[in-house]
Design an enzyme around this catalytic site. Structure first.
Site, PDB file in Angstrom:
ATOM      1  N   SER A  34       0.730  -0.947  -0.128  1.00  0.00           N
ATOM      2  CA  SER A  34       0.074   0.080   0.042  1.00  0.00           C
ATOM      3  C   SER A  34       0.997   1.162   0.066  1.00  0.00           C
ATOM      4  CB  SER A  34      -0.930  -0.024   1.124  1.00  0.00           C
ATOM      5  OG  SER A  34      -1.926   0.965   1.031  1.00  0.00           O
ATOM      6  N   ASP A  78      -5.062  -2.804  -4.242  1.00  0.00           N
ATOM      7  CA  ASP A  78      -4.071  -2.504  -2.759  1.00  0.00           C
ATOM      8  C   ASP A  78      -3.656  -3.799  -2.307  1.00  0.00           C
ATOM      9  OD1 ASP A  78      -2.652  -1.768  -0.793  1.00  0.00           O
ATOM     10  OD2 ASP A  78      -4.063  -0.018  -0.538  1.00  0.00           O
TER      11      ASP A  78
END
Length: 236
Positions: free
Chosen positions: A53, A150
């Protein structure tokens, strides 16, 4: 290093892993700057640098030799832009990922993909089956900075079992470089390969990670990352 938090001589160099962190990626940039300043050999010798992320921002910055303070200032600008919307990054007209991509475009060198291939490992979630993969082959700078799904959804603190890994996170837990909450909590939450200490301080950090904090708070997080990394080096 992950698991015992110690540095020993006569062993292979450590890889480095930056956890998912949201806006608190600035903490990891501060930790990275400390390593560059006080233990550059740890950075330069790391065979693999993992990121999940927003932690991928710090990982890419390390691998490509970007200016950490410039990256921090880009994050501050992103947070300020987000705060202009009532719902911050949740506002439908606001695309925080696009702003982060612009941040990387401005901060990384043109040959970033060449520097990153084979050394930078970005945690990603594969669309077809929801499995986590670690991507390390990049054909262009554009491909390097693109965000797909993500990887923090499936692996917040990416490591490989074969790698001795120094872990860095802005959340207190079983991590090598992280905040040390007082009093410590004996309760932990295990989420997607990450051990999260159940403390009030961590709750507020999670809010700062998800919703844009003030520039003062982000600068403080950068300083704390530097300070915690320095404490780690002194202890080891």
């Amino acid at each position: 290093m992950s698991g015992n938090g110690s540095v020993q001589s006569g062993i292979p160099p450590f890889s480095i892993s930056f956890s998912g962190s949201g806006f608190l990626a600035v903490y990891q940039l501060g930790a990275a700057q400390c390593l560059f300043d006080l233990a550059p050999g740890v950075i330069h010798a790391a065979p693999k640098v993992f990121g999940a992320s927003a932690g991928s921002l710090a990982a890419a910055a390390v691998v490509c030799g970007a200016n950490m303070e410039c990256m921090r200032d880009e994050m501050l600008a992103t947070a300020r832009a987000s705060r202009k919307h009532l719902l911050g990054p949740l506002h439908p007209s606001f695309n925080v990922f696009k702003l982060l991509e612009c941040c990387l475009h401005r901060s990384l060198p043109d040959n970033a993909h060449e520097l990153a291939t084979g050394r930078l490992y970005i945690s990603m979630t594969r669309l077809m089956d929801g499995e986590n993969i670690l991507m390390s082959d990049f054909m262009s700078k554009e491909e390097l900075v693109q965000h797909y799904i993500d990887g923090g959804f499936t692996n917040i603190q990416p490591i490989q079992d074969s790698s001795l890994t120094l872990t860095v996170s802005p959340f207190a837990g079983e991590v090598d470089i992280c905040p040390c909450d007082q009093p410590p909590s004996f309760y932990h939450v295990h989420v997607n390969s990450f051990n999260f200490q159940f403390t009030l301080q961590n709750f507020f950090r999670m809010m700062d990670a998800l919703f844009p904090p003030t520039s003062v708070a982000l600068k403080r997080a950068y300083y704390h990352g530097y300070q915690d990394a320095e404490f780690f080096l002194q202890a080891n």
